[in-house]
Scaffold this motif. Structure first.
Motif, PDB file in Angstrom:
ATOM      1  N   ARG A  95       0.825  -1.219   0.000  1.00  0.00           N
ATOM      2  CA  ARG A  95       0.000   0.000   0.000  1.00  0.00           C
ATOM      3  C   ARG A  95       0.859   1.268   0.000  1.00  0.00           C
ATOM      4  NH1 ARG A  95      -2.127   4.160   0.113  1.00  0.00           N
ATOM      5  NH2 ARG A  95      -3.947   4.913   1.256  1.00  0.00           N
ATOM      6  N   PHE A  96       1.985   1.230   0.756  1.00  0.00           N
ATOM      7  CA  PHE A  96       2.775   2.461   0.921  1.00  0.00           C
ATOM      8  C   PHE A  96       4.236   2.324   0.473  1.00  0.00           C
ATOM      9  CE2 PHE A  96      -0.411   2.572   4.469  1.00  0.00           C
ATOM     10  CZ  PHE A  96      -1.147   3.674   4.037  1.00  0.00           C
ATOM     11  N   ALA A 289      -8.934 -13.464  10.134  1.00  0.00           N
ATOM     12  CA  ALA A 289      -9.830 -12.660   9.289  1.00  0.00           C
ATOM     13  C   ALA A 289      -9.157 -11.331   8.928  1.00  0.00           C
ATOM     14  CB  ALA A 289     -11.140 -12.409  10.019  1.00  0.00           C
ATOM     15  N   GLY A 290      -8.391 -10.784   9.874  1.00  0.00           N
ATOM     16  CA  GLY A 290      -7.631  -9.557   9.603  1.00  0.00           C
ATOM     17  C   GLY A 290      -6.606  -9.790   8.498  1.00  0.00           C
ATOM     18  N   ILE A 291      -5.964 -10.941   8.539  1.00  0.00           N
ATOM     19  CA  ILE A 291      -4.987 -11.277   7.479  1.00  0.00           C
ATOM     20  C   ILE A 291      -5.719 -11.342   6.133  1.00  0.00           C
ATOM     21  CG2 ILE A 291      -3.437 -13.091   6.586  1.00  0.00           C
ATOM     22  CD1 ILE A 291      -2.869 -13.810   9.592  1.00  0.00           C
ATOM     23  N   ALA A 292      -6.890 -12.026   6.127  1.00  0.00           N
ATOM     24  CA  ALA A 292      -7.672 -12.122   4.878  1.00  0.00           C
ATOM     25  C   ALA A 292      -8.006 -10.715   4.370  1.00  0.00           C
ATOM     26  CB  ALA A 292      -8.948 -12.924   5.119  1.00  0.00           C
ATOM     27  N   ALA A 293      -8.351  -9.811   5.298  1.00  0.00           N
ATOM     28  CA  ALA A 293      -8.744  -8.453   4.895  1.00  0.00           C
ATOM     29  C   ALA A 293      -7.595  -7.713   4.211  1.00  0.00           C
ATOM     30  CB  ALA A 293      -9.222  -7.660   6.118  1.00  0.00           C
ATOM     31  N   ILE A 294      -6.415  -7.739   4.818  1.00  0.00           N
ATOM     32  CA  ILE A 294      -5.328  -6.916   4.248  1.00  0.00           C
ATOM     33  C   ILE A 294      -4.560  -7.624   3.147  1.00  0.00           C
ATOM     34  CG2 ILE A 294      -4.937  -5.199   6.055  1.00  0.00           C
ATOM     35  CD1 ILE A 294      -2.966  -6.937   7.379  1.00  0.00           C
ATOM     36  N   ASP A 295      -4.663  -8.946   3.125  1.00  0.00           N
ATOM     37  CA  ASP A 295      -3.912  -9.741   2.156  1.00  0.00           C
ATOM     38  C   ASP A 295      -4.763 -10.034   0.909  1.00  0.00           C
ATOM     39  OD1 ASP A 295      -1.523 -10.897   1.722  1.00  0.00           O
ATOM     40  OD2 ASP A 295      -2.166 -12.915   2.355  1.00  0.00           O
ATOM     41  N   ASP A 297      -8.301  -9.541  -1.819  1.00  0.00           N
ATOM     42  CA  ASP A 297      -8.748  -8.599  -2.850  1.00  0.00           C
ATOM     43  C   ASP A 297      -9.194  -7.281  -2.196  1.00  0.00           C
ATOM     44  OD1 ASP A 297      -9.831  -7.398  -5.002  1.00  0.00           O
ATOM     45  OD2 ASP A 297     -11.571  -8.741  -5.187  1.00  0.00           O
ATOM     46  N   GLN A 298      -8.604  -6.180  -2.643  1.00  0.00           N
ATOM     47  CA  GLN A 298      -8.936  -4.874  -2.046  1.00  0.00           C
ATOM     48  C   GLN A 298      -9.997  -4.123  -2.872  1.00  0.00           C
ATOM     49  OE1 GLN A 298      -6.966  -3.757   0.988  1.00  0.00           O
ATOM     50  NE2 GLN A 298      -6.761  -5.971   0.797  1.00  0.00           N
TER      51      GLN A 298
END
Ligand SMILES: Cc1ncc(COP(=O)(O)O)c(C=O)c1O
Length: 410
Positions: A95-96, A289-295, A297-298
């Motif tokens: 992301r950065f 679930a946090g890993i799934a969120a950031i890892d 599809d965005q």
């Protein structure tokens, strides 16, 4: 303490250092609204910034799958599992384009609020000063008070695009300042920080040996093609800054209580040691679930941000057409507006709107003295409720106006 021989009911008092604390604004407001709703009054809540939409299905699936894994129910590593911290460092890379060591420069939090609060407890002595933005998220000042340290408020003025003018901080304050809190995209104003400000802040902090605590929970809720920065993108930021981030707003996971802090390894270690006394990490499926969120599809975030952008436009257009003076946010989930003429204060305005319109909006003074004259609308309700709430608010202001039917601002 004397023995209680006559069996009178003992009276308990809070610790002296806590005794001057009132309940957190939204905690007290929840109770007030519960009471109104119990009287069958329809209250539209445009106050708290609690996302009303759910996270993507693949995030929910990861939580459920994780809960079915028998190995996931014990205590987890303090500060989050290795996998969780690695996923956070990958997210910062993607992301950065910021490289973080998941073992030394990343820590998982139980929502970012606790991390902010605990950093002050772990870092500040009574003769230290914290530089706190005004208006600003109340936890910066309250955590400083709880730590027994002093506060120096940095005014965020509209004529300065709600950015601090750090050159105005007196030298005698800088001599004792240990930490500077900054938050962009900003709650409550919706302001965003240009690269040049962040550069200035980092070299200033270097010069005066001040830790920067950069709070960025809205960095992925942006509008009009704006992309928020991480302070970690500034060269040498890791030497002097810690950044807080959260799943609450970015991934619609506010109730899950999942956040992160990244950056300076010393600050991360201080926070980590403190937290190891206070909590025992979090439930493994939440981290999975946090890993799934950031890892994962965005792309669903694009659609989600367009929904917020549409709501932002709706609120800004309705209020502007009605005569309000409104700040148009480029990010975050709030519209910051001047209160109209004819009201004594932000809190009197919000009390009137709650009582007469059944609409709950937040007085600017919840965020500090420089919030006087403003109120905050959260855009975390669907279009229909949002529109109805704004219309009720406008009608109430018109009814209260001395020249009936008009709205004026200073
Ligand atoms: C500026 C800011 N920082 C931190 C938080 C805390 O977020 P959480 O504890 O849900 O991660 C909020 C919540 O509204 C916020 O507005």
């Amino acid at each position: 303490m004397k023995p209680n021989n006559d069996l009178t009911i003992p009276q308990f008092k809070p610790a002296e250092r806590f005794s001057f604390f009132k309940p957190y604004f939204f905690y007290a407001l929840d109770k007030k609204i519960e009471l109104l709703r119990s009287q069958n009054i329809d209250i539209i809540r445009l106050d708290i910034g609690s996302p009303d939409m759910p996270p993507a299905d693949f995030i929910l699936n990861a939580l459920v799958e994780g809960a079915h894994n028998p190995q996931n129910h014990g205590y987890m590593t303090h500060g989050g599992t290795q996998k969780f911290r690695k996923a956070i460092s990958n997210y910062y890379q993607d992301r950065f384009q910021v490289t973080l060591d998941p073992n030394r420069e990343v820590i998982g939090l139980l929502g970012s609020k606790e991390g902010l609060f605990h950093l002050s407890q772990a870092l500040l002595n009574s003769d230290d000063i914290a530089l706190v933005p005004d208006p600003g998220y109340p936890v910066y000042q309250n955590s400083t008070r709880m730590a027994g340290a002093e506060i120096f408020y940095m005014p965020l003025l509209e004529e300065n695009d709600f950015l601090p003018d750090i050159k105005l901080i007196p030298t005698k304050i800088l001599d004792r300042a240990k930490i500077m809190w900054l938050n962009y995209p900003n709650n409550p104003t919706g302001a965003v920080a240009p690269y040049a400000l962040l550069e200035e802040v980092i070299s200033f902090a270097y010069k005066h040996h001040i830790a920067i605590a950069y709070d960025a929970p809205y960095c992925d809720v942006c509008y009009d093609d704006y992309k928020a920065l991480s302070i970690m993108q500034i060269p040498r930021a890791k030497d002097i800054a810690i950044e807080f981030n959260s799943f609450s707003k970015a991934y619609n996971m506010a109730g899950w209580r999942l956040g992160m802090a990244v950056g300076n390894p010393q600050l991360i270690e201080i926070l980590s040691n403190y937290k190891s006394q206070a909590d025992s990490s979090t439930f493994a499926p939440l981290m999975e679930a946090g890993i799934a969120a950031i890892d994962g599809d965005q792309s669903w975030l694009i659609e989600r941000n367009l929904i917020y952008q549409h709501r932002r436009n709706l609120v800004v257009d309705c209020l502007t057409q009605a005569g309000f003076k409104v700040i148009i946010p480029k990010a975050a989930i709030y519209v910051w507006s001047h209160i109209p003429k004819g009201f004594d204060s932000s809190s009197q305005f919000c009390d009137t709107i709650l009582k007469e319109a059944g609409v709950s909006v937040t007085p600017g003074t919840v965020y500090g003295n420089h919030g006087e004259g403003y109120f905050r609308i959260s855009i975390t309700s669907n279009n229909q409720r949002l529109q109805e709430g704004i219309q009720r608010l406008i009608n109430t202001v018109k009814n209260n106006s001395t020249e009936k039917g008009t709205i004026q601002h200073e």
